[in-house]
Design an enzyme around this catalytic site. Sequence first.
Site, PDB file in Angstrom:
ATOM      1  N   SER A   6      50.646  35.748  35.369  1.00 57.42           N
ATOM      2  CA  SER A   6      50.795  36.871  34.463  1.00 57.42           C
ATOM      3  C   SER A   6      50.579  38.229  35.106  1.00 57.42           C
ATOM      4  O   SER A   6      51.484  38.772  35.725  1.00 57.42           O
ATOM      5  CB  SER A   6      49.889  36.667  33.253  1.00 57.42           C
TER       6      SER A   6
ATOM      7  N   LYS B  37      54.059  33.033  33.716  1.00 51.57           N
ATOM      8  CA  LYS B  37      53.678  33.425  32.351  1.00 51.57           C
ATOM      9  C   LYS B  37      54.232  34.819  32.104  1.00 51.57           C
ATOM     10  O   LYS B  37      53.764  35.789  32.693  1.00 51.57           O
ATOM     11  CB  LYS B  37      52.167  33.416  32.147  1.00 51.57           C
TER      12      LYS B  37
ATOM     13  N   GLN C 124      50.116  39.420  25.072  1.00 49.15           N
ATOM     14  CA  GLN C 124      49.307  39.152  23.890  1.00 49.15           C
ATOM     15  C   GLN C 124      48.524  40.397  23.466  1.00 49.15           C
ATOM     16  O   GLN C 124      48.142  41.213  24.302  1.00 49.15           O
ATOM     17  CB  GLN C 124      48.295  38.015  24.139  1.00 49.15           C
TER      18      GLN C 124
END
Length: 487
Positions: free
Chosen positions: A314, A339, A343
């Site tokens: 990420s 990823k 979020q």
Amino acid sequence: MYFKGRTVFTFVLMTMIASVLVTLTMADQWLKPREEKGSAAVAAAAAGDGSEYRLNKDELSKLNAVIELIETKYYEDVDRDELLDGAISGMMEALDDPYSVYMEEEVAQHFSESIEGSFTGIGAEVTTENGKIIVVSPIKGSPAEHAGLLARDELVSVNGVSLDGLSLQEAVAKIRGPKGTKAKLVVKRSGFAEPIQVVLIRDDIDVETVYGTLRPDGIGVIEIRQFSLNTAKRFKEELKKLEGQGIKGLVLDVRNNPGGVLPVVIEISQLMMKEGSTVVQVEDRNGNREKTLAKGGEQKPYPIAVLTNKGSASASEILAGALQEAAGATVIGEQSFGKGTVQVSYNKALGDGSLVKMTIAKWLTPNGNWIHEKGIKPDIVVEPPDIYTVARLNLKETLKPDSLSEQVRSAQIMLHGLGYEPKREDGYFGEETADAVKKFQSEHRLPVTGEIDGKTAQTLEQAVIKWIQNKENDTQLLEAVKAVGRK
């Protein structure tokens, strides 16, 4: 939150609790500036009272009917708060997204601490895939790394309790425990026919998010272990110090870095990018993209390489992708985790200390590539030696010649990596393996038996850890140093 010098983090529980990857998580209050500039739809929603999203009369009646049935007909008394928590968890699970979760107050508190850079856990980021608990990355210096957990390991059970089919929160709860206690994990690993056992001791770990070193050859190396709130400040300090020493090139090591906070990785990335170049793109549910452009940075006069592996996830992938596509950096190592979602943690909306962490967008590289479930492809592929990924020894009985097992295979890989030649790595304990064991025992002042008992196994593992910690054996790092040196 200000950190002075080295920061002591506590790894007593499984890191990240139910948050899995802390990567690209923003607290809801951090979004206010962007919400003010958002779309008309967002503005309209903000102007209204949100009633169009609330339960209608029939939906509310259905839920009340179920609660009434449970409280009046269920054969045991049930805590009403647990029912409510369960209902919210069920809604989040219905999204079928491992990164969208509901956290009760205690879990939410641990999550908030993790964003601030203070972790509690054994030192492994995990996620769920098809009902399985999968390791994203063991954090460097943690019990998980010392015990040999690897990215993509599947956690089958802990202390004899199966984790199959559990939610991430439920699985992590099984692994929690007091400092000094053992967590015996059964692990499935690619390339091994049988599950292996990894024993972890829950303990306090001294961890820093950023380490900078200047090599004798003039190459600077900055290791970033996670992107927490203090990481950008520490990175700037280390970079300034290295540049003051006249570095000839820079290697950024984000191997086994599971990610962190989005604004932090943007702040770090743009330091090494030409002003106005794209750092990252964020795409919402309607396909609208917003580019984040580098501000106040500069294209560095020295070459840059980024080191990645399967545990780079990420935020680490944002850094690698941004510098690879928009700053001319060379990515070296293994393909990263993959990823590519963002979020947001809504920690005020529920009002009782609990929070909802929910995927709200995709992120894309400067060129518009979505790396989700694919990862960043390195420019130069360098796989680690087998000794880095070998399963640790967990002997129930002494390994003897003319036996066949996965434990023997692990010992053979260790012996070979350390320079003792067992001549084979297929798990059969032949004469050559016995000779290699004898040579190892002799050089380490052990009884020379040619058999691997508990003491020999322990000494062998200690030798492996020492070998791995020696930077001169780090083939990926050496290749990165060579790459920036050539430029």
